[in-house]
Design an enzyme around this catalytic site. Structure first.
Site, PDB file in Angstrom:
ATOM      1  N   LEU A 108      -3.432  12.963  -1.162  1.00 46.62           N
ATOM      2  CA  LEU A 108      -3.589  12.990  -2.619  1.00 46.62           C
ATOM      3  C   LEU A 108      -2.313  13.441  -3.324  1.00 46.62           C
ATOM      4  CD1 LEU A 108      -7.172  14.541  -2.949  1.00 46.62           C
ATOM      5  CD2 LEU A 108      -6.507  12.131  -2.695  1.00 46.62           C
ATOM      6  N   HIS A 167      -3.862  10.542  -8.088  1.00 46.91           N
ATOM      7  CA  HIS A 167      -5.280  10.696  -7.721  1.00 46.91           C
ATOM      8  C   HIS A 167      -5.931  11.795  -8.569  1.00 46.91           C
ATOM      9  CE1 HIS A 167      -3.623   9.342  -3.646  1.00 46.91           C
ATOM     10  NE2 HIS A 167      -4.555   8.443  -3.871  1.00 46.91           N
ATOM     11  N   ASP A 216      -3.213  -0.253  -9.176  1.00 41.00           N
ATOM     12  CA  ASP A 216      -3.716  -1.314  -8.299  1.00 41.00           C
ATOM     13  C   ASP A 216      -4.575  -2.246  -9.150  1.00 41.00           C
ATOM     14  OD1 ASP A 216      -2.795  -0.232  -5.613  1.00 41.00           O
ATOM     15  OD2 ASP A 216      -3.839   1.482  -6.446  1.00 41.00           O
ATOM     16  N   GLN A 240      -6.677  -4.952  -7.544  1.00 36.18           N
ATOM     17  CA  GLN A 240      -7.798  -4.311  -6.834  1.00 36.18           C
ATOM     18  C   GLN A 240      -8.921  -3.995  -7.830  1.00 36.18           C
ATOM     19  OE1 GLN A 240      -7.462  -1.092  -3.721  1.00 36.18           O
ATOM     20  NE2 GLN A 240      -7.864   0.219  -5.475  1.00 36.18           N
ATOM     21  N   ILE A 270       0.157   6.951 -13.104  1.00 38.39           N
ATOM     22  CA  ILE A 270       0.948   8.181 -13.242  1.00 38.39           C
ATOM     23  C   ILE A 270       2.259   7.982 -12.472  1.00 38.39           C
ATOM     24  CG2 ILE A 270       0.969  10.690 -12.865  1.00 38.39           C
ATOM     25  CD1 ILE A 270      -1.210   9.739 -14.852  1.00 38.39           C
ATOM     26  N   SER A 295       2.670   7.225  -5.306  1.00 42.42           N
ATOM     27  CA  SER A 295       1.934   6.565  -4.237  1.00 42.42           C
ATOM     28  C   SER A 295       2.044   7.427  -2.990  1.00 42.42           C
ATOM     29  CB  SER A 295       2.561   5.191  -3.968  1.00 42.42           C
ATOM     30  OG  SER A 295       2.149   4.721  -2.702  1.00 42.42           O
ATOM     31  N   SER A 296       0.979   7.416  -2.182  1.00 41.74           N
ATOM     32  CA  SER A 296       1.018   8.182  -0.934  1.00 41.74           C
ATOM     33  C   SER A 296       2.170   7.689  -0.060  1.00 41.74           C
ATOM     34  CB  SER A 296      -0.303   8.026  -0.178  1.00 41.74           C
ATOM     35  OG  SER A 296      -1.372   8.315  -1.039  1.00 41.74           O
TER      36      SER A 296
HETATM   37  P1  AMP Z   1      -5.549   5.165  -2.604  1.00 43.40           P
HETATM   38  O1  AMP Z   1      -5.760   6.515  -2.015  1.00 43.40           O
HETATM   39  O2  AMP Z   1      -4.134   4.692  -2.546  1.00 43.40           O
HETATM   40  O3  AMP Z   1      -6.547   4.158  -2.122  1.00 43.40           O
HETATM   41  O4  AMP Z   1      -5.837   5.321  -4.160  1.00 43.40           O
HETATM   42  C1  AMP Z   1      -7.057   5.834  -4.620  1.00 43.40           C
HETATM   43  C2  AMP Z   1      -7.150   5.594  -6.110  1.00 43.40           C
HETATM   44  O5  AMP Z   1      -6.087   6.260  -6.776  1.00 43.40           O
HETATM   45  C3  AMP Z   1      -7.036   4.095  -6.469  1.00 43.40           C
HETATM   46  O6  AMP Z   1      -7.964   3.791  -7.500  1.00 43.40           O
HETATM   47  C4  AMP Z   1      -5.611   3.991  -6.943  1.00 43.40           C
HETATM   48  O7  AMP Z   1      -5.415   2.930  -7.867  1.00 43.40           O
HETATM   49  C5  AMP Z   1      -5.426   5.344  -7.618  1.00 43.40           C
HETATM   50  N1  AMP Z   1      -4.004   5.675  -7.736  1.00 43.40           N
HETATM   51  C6  AMP Z   1      -3.082   5.658  -6.729  1.00 43.40           C
HETATM   52  N2  AMP Z   1      -1.863   5.953  -7.224  1.00 43.40           N
HETATM   53  C7  AMP Z   1      -2.023   6.165  -8.561  1.00 43.40           C
HETATM   54  C8  AMP Z   1      -1.135   6.486  -9.630  1.00 43.40           C
HETATM   55  N3  AMP Z   1       0.171   6.667  -9.430  1.00 43.40           N
HETATM   56  N4  AMP Z   1      -1.646   6.617 -10.870  1.00 43.40           N
HETATM   57  C9  AMP Z   1      -2.971   6.434 -11.099  1.00 43.40           C
HETATM   58  N5  AMP Z   1      -3.855   6.118 -10.142  1.00 43.40           N
HETATM   59  C10 AMP Z   1      -3.390   5.984  -8.879  1.00 43.40           C
END
Ligand code: AMP
Length: 289
Positions: A35, A39, A153, A156, A179, A188-189
């Site tokens: 996270l 997130h 995403d 998605q 963000i 991003s992770s």
């Molecule tokens: P993930 O863990 O990458 O599957 O992301 C989980 C959720 O967090 C998804 O709905 C992503 O679109 C959202 N998310 C990931 N990165 C960001 C970000 N930088 N800003 C806003 N939401 C994000």
């Protein structure tokens, strides 16, 4: 008010929700963990808009078309728990694979049509079916009132919207803004794997998206796309795609009257990064419905 809880099973979570939150508003934030503040922005919003929030952490094997990407995906469960500890109406659910995909499996499949054929759908075969499947099952198993997703995403989000409509689950879907780091890189992770030089080079993505935003009145969509690709190629990243499409259907646009989005996927130090910008003055969740 309750203290923070972790569940590793949907049955215990269901019992907890029935006992303490029956008839109340439940928000769901599906994640794959590792996270970051992106997130957390979803969790913050869900926490304000619901009585209780379920954050799932599940690295979904079905959405990885590349096995080494799956095995190297960052896993930071203790740090994730510490980040969520600040919320008093949030629980984490870290389910096992057989609890997300029970037998018989409630997912009957969804025809994603064009959405599964372009951009991410084209370059990551099977990815969106995997996303549709996992999100369907998480909706089915947690039965939330609403679910929160990042517009980082954006394709998605369109896939989940389609799955939600076709399956009749009718969960309220909330798309939340991307963000970014203070320099503009979408959080991003995967960014954790970039070197400092990689982080710097990756800024060509946001610079290109800003170039597109600033020049949308000067060119036709096709010409702007070509100019943007030229602009991007002044940097050092390997471009997979850059396209300007309708933000709901992901079909080609004729003009910028339609809700449009510019999407980029590129590799930096072998890490695949995606980002997008909505080509509208106001980021409005209503317009994506
Ligand atoms: P993930 O863990 O990458 O599957 O992301 C989980 C959720 O967090 C998804 O709905 C992503 O679109 C959202 N998310 C990931 N990165 C960001 C970000 N930088 N800003 C806003 N939401 C994000």
């Amino acid at each position: 008010m309750e203290t923070f809880r972790t569940f590793d099973d949907f049955d215990d979570l269901k019992t907890h929700v029935e006992e303490f939150y029956s008839g109340r508003k439940i928000g769901l934030v599906p994640t794959m963990g590792a996270l970051h503040i992106g997130h957390i922005s979803l969790v913050e919003r869900a926490s304000k808009e619901n009585d209780f929030v379920i954050v799932t952490i599940f690295v979904n094997p079905k959405q990885f078309n590349n096995k080494s990407d799956l095995s190297s995906y960052p896993r930071t469960i203790e740090r994730d728990k510490a980040l969520l500890n600040q919320f008093t109406n949030v629980a984490i659910c870290i389910p096992k694979e057989n609890s997300v995909y029970p037998e018989p499996d409630p997912y009957l499949g969804v025809d994603l049509g064009h959405l599964d054929e372009v951009l991410e759908g084209c370059y990551r075969p099977g990815h969106f079916q995997g996303v549709s499947h996992v999100v369907h099952n998480l909706f089915y198993l947690t039965n939330p009132s609403s679910a929160y997703f990042g517009l980082k995403d954006i394709q998605q989000f369109a896939v989940i919207k389609k799955m939600n409509e076709i399956t009749g689950l009718n969960i309220e879907l909330i798309g939340c803004p991307t963000i970014r780091s203070k320099e503009g890189l979408a959080l991003s992770s995967r960014n954790e794997k970039l070197s400092n030089e990689g982080l710097r080079q990756s800024l060509i993505i946001i610079k290109t998206l800003r170039f597109v935003e600033e020049n949308k009145t000067q060119y036709s969509p096709d010409d702007l796309k070509n100019k943007a690709i030229e602009f991007f190629q002044e940097g050092n990243l390997k471009l997979e795609y850059l396209d300007i499409v309708n933000a709901k259907t992901f079909k080609q646009i004729r003009n910028f009257e339609e809700p449009s989005v510019c999407c980029i996927a590129a590799y930096c130090e072998n890490i695949r990064l995606i980002d997008n910008v909505l080509l509208e003055s106001v980021l409005d969740n209503e317009k994506l419905k």
